[in-house]
Design a protein around this motif. Structure first.
Motif, PDB file in Angstrom:
ATOM      1  N   GLU A  83       0.838  -1.209   0.000  1.00 30.91           N
ATOM      2  CA  GLU A  83       0.000   0.000   0.000  1.00 30.91           C
ATOM      3  C   GLU A  83       0.868   1.251   0.000  1.00 30.91           C
ATOM      4  OE1 GLU A  83      -3.022   0.335   2.974  1.00 30.91           O
ATOM      5  OE2 GLU A  83      -3.763  -1.686   2.626  1.00 30.91           O
ATOM      6  N   ILE A  84       1.933   1.232   0.809  1.00 30.81           N
ATOM      7  CA  ILE A  84       2.833   2.389   0.863  1.00 30.81           C
ATOM      8  C   ILE A  84       3.481   2.612  -0.506  1.00 30.81           C
ATOM      9  CG2 ILE A  84       4.992   3.269   1.876  1.00 30.81           C
ATOM     10  CD1 ILE A  84       4.231   1.743   4.460  1.00 30.81           C
ATOM     11  N   LEU A  85       3.914   1.509  -1.143  1.00 35.27           N
ATOM     12  CA  LEU A  85       4.609   1.620  -2.428  1.00 35.27           C
ATOM     13  C   LEU A  85       3.677   2.040  -3.559  1.00 35.27           C
ATOM     14  CD1 LEU A  85       6.979  -1.483  -2.340  1.00 35.27           C
ATOM     15  CD2 LEU A  85       7.464   0.882  -1.719  1.00 35.27           C
ATOM     16  N   GLN A  86       2.373   1.898  -3.355  1.00 36.88           N
ATOM     17  CA  GLN A  86       1.425   2.322  -4.376  1.00 36.88           C
ATOM     18  C   GLN A  86       0.800   3.674  -4.054  1.00 36.88           C
ATOM     19  OE1 GLN A  86      -1.257  -1.031  -4.433  1.00 36.88           O
ATOM     20  NE2 GLN A  86       0.363  -2.434  -5.078  1.00 36.88           N
ATOM     21  N   GLY A  87       1.154   4.224  -2.897  1.00 39.45           N
ATOM     22  CA  GLY A  87       0.540   5.476  -2.467  1.00 39.45           C
ATOM     23  C   GLY A  87       1.404   6.685  -2.774  1.00 39.45           C
ATOM     24  N   PRO A  88       1.045   7.825  -2.195  1.00 35.24           N
ATOM     25  CA  PRO A  88       1.757   9.086  -2.466  1.00 35.24           C
ATOM     26  C   PRO A  88       3.234   9.071  -2.067  1.00 35.24           C
ATOM     27  CG  PRO A  88      -0.285   9.475  -1.250  1.00 35.24           C
ATOM     28  CD  PRO A  88      -0.069   8.006  -1.261  1.00 35.24           C
ATOM     29  N   LEU A  89       3.606   8.168  -1.155  1.00 37.74           N
ATOM     30  CA  LEU A  89       4.993   8.131  -0.671  1.00 37.74           C
ATOM     31  C   LEU A  89       5.875   7.165  -1.462  1.00 37.74           C
ATOM     32  CD1 LEU A  89       4.379   8.085   3.195  1.00 37.74           C
ATOM     33  CD2 LEU A  89       5.096  10.028   1.817  1.00 37.74           C
TER      34      LEU A  89
END
Length: 475
Positions: A83-89
């Motif tokens: 999720e982090i790798l697909q999000g704004p970050l």
């Protein structure tokens, strides 16, 4: 300037880490509007030339090219990290900073510690060494994990021993999230108890965070907002009420808002290491001044004003009120009341437009109501950082080494014993290679010894403070 590396382990650790990096970027963007890579931002970020195909050469000066977090992300499930790798970050991390598996630890400390610890030790070491090599002066590892789950408690505490062996001179600050009584993980008392022994032995400082306290704080903020008093309004792009700029939508329980509180704790803790101020405090000074005995390294934290964490527009409180709030139990990030317990030492980290005279006046005002141990009556450490949190004039983080943590540890021991006396769920642990039942007895013994140390200190509460004669200087 020094650098710090954040190691986030397990679902809870990575969700808090996600909030932390988001807020850190916002804070530096508000302060550093020219986009120049400076000492402040280098504390947590590298400036990388992405045109270089290799590992990405760090650029020490000049304009910001591409910021990469000084972080290692570890989870034995892929969900949160993906999720982090697909999000704004996603651009803040790369694959060289990640360690994931697909099976998970099954809420079992032994699987996280014994199985995945052995399996991934070399990979973890390699990524930690790489992170350290990118630092000019590595001062601290921040480890973020939960106590109740399998990966957070097991692999998170395995990592502590690895760090102690590999980087003995680098401080290990642990932010550990303790489960509430209503926790739905039946084995969380086992996991927490086994993790406590490792924290006792291998951490320099532990900031215990109580899930129930975080939930209560967010509930109070919601009440204030919904009451309509004080003309309160919620900012349109609030991290609490919307998912603008965040990775996940708000869950039924406001985990994102709770995680923001912990993220802000870490931002305040490191503010003096990142920004200028009239009274700077290094992280090593916290460990040096607040931990008089090696095992008593559990620091109770409180933040004020709390509503800043929820992006709620409430008229700012007077400065003196902010200091009073920091010592009230409603602002503690663990269910404890330090005012009625014994202080070993206390640190005040103030941000914003606050004068040294304001600091001294409030300490003198509050001192009579606080009971300090007889041999450390002047056990205050203070810090003034000139850069306030985004959108506010000032804030205060109080860190107390106080015997009020003892009930939390006693309650944990009681919850553990209720399961352990019946040997409930024990076979899940004992079938793991390398796990023996003696580990449970050792963990109980370790926590009991810690509780006894707090008992012995509490027994000195009523003792008179000796009037130490001072050296008189002839004029």
């Amino acid at each position: 300037m020094t650098q710090s590396v954040v190691v986030q382990v397990g679902q809870c650790g990575n969700q808090i880490g996600c909030c932390f990096w988001d807020l850190a970027l916002r804070e530096h963007a508000a302060v550093n509007q020219k986009g120049i890579y400076d000492d402040a931002i280098s504390n947590f970020f590298r400036n990388v030339d992405t045109r270089v195909v290799s590992d990405g050469d760090s650029i020490s000066k000049g304009r910001i090219s591409s910021l990469k977090a000084r972080a290692v992300l570890i989870d034995m499930e892929e969900g949160v990290v993906n999720e982090i790798l697909q999000g704004p970050l996603r651009d803040v991390f790369d694959s060289k900073q990640l360690i994931t598996d697909i099976s998970g630890s099954g809420n079992n400390w032994a699987v996280g510690h014994k199985v995945f610890g052995s399996l991934y030790q070399e990979q973890i070491l390699e990524k930690l060494r790489k992170s350290a090599e990118h630092c000019d002066c590595l001062q601290c590892f921040f480890i973020i994990h939960s106590m109740g789950g399998g990966t957070g408690s097991g692999l998170g505490t395995f990592l502590l021993k690895v760090l102690e062996d590999e980087f003995p001179e680098v401080y290990r600050f642990v932010t550990a999230v303790y489960p509430s009584n209503e926790d739905d993980v039946i084995t969380s008392p086992y996991n927490s108890m086994l993790a406590m022994k490792e924290l006792n032995e291998h951490a320099d400082c532990v900031l215990p965070i109580d899930n129930q306290s975080l939930f209560d704080i967010i509930s109070k903020i919601d009440l204030v907002v919904n009451s309509g008093k004080l003309g309160t309004t919620v900012k349109p792009k609030s991290l609490v009420t919307s998912n603008v700029g965040t990775v996940t939508k708000r869950h039924k329980k406001p985990f994102d808002a709770m995680n923001n509180i912990v993220a802000n704790l870490l931002l305040s803790l490191t503010s003096s290491a990142r920004f200028e101020g009239s009274l700077n405090m290094d992280l090593n000074e916290i460990s040096m001044n607040l931990v008089p005995f090696p095992q008593l390294h559990y620091l109770v934290s409180s933040l004020t004003p709390l509503y800043t964490l929820a992006d709620v527009n409430i008229p700012p409180r007077r400065l003196d009120q902010m200091f009073s709030d920091a010592f009230s139990k409603d602002h503690q990030l663990i269910q404890a009341d330090p005012r009625h317990s014994l202080y070993l030492a206390c640190a005040l980290i103030v941000r914003g437009n606050v004068q040294i005279s304001d600091l001294r006046r409030n300490i003198e005002r509050l001192k009579p109501a606080l009971q300090f141990v007889s041999w450390n009556q002047e056990g205050w450490k203070t810090s003034l950082c000139s850069v306030p949190p985004v959108g506010h004039s000032h804030s205060l983080l109080a860190l107390a080494n106080n015997t009020c943590v003892k009930p939390t540890f006693m309650e944990l021991r009681e919850r553990f014993m209720r399961l352990y006396k019946k040997k409930a769920h024990l076979h899940h642990y004992l079938q793991v290679d390398g796990m023996e039942e003696s580990a449970f007895a050792e963990a109980v013994s370790s926590l009991s010894a810690l509780i006894q140390e707090y008992n012995e200190l509490d027994a000195t509460k009523s003792m008179p403070v000796p009037d130490v004669p001072r050296l008189s200087v002839a004029m």
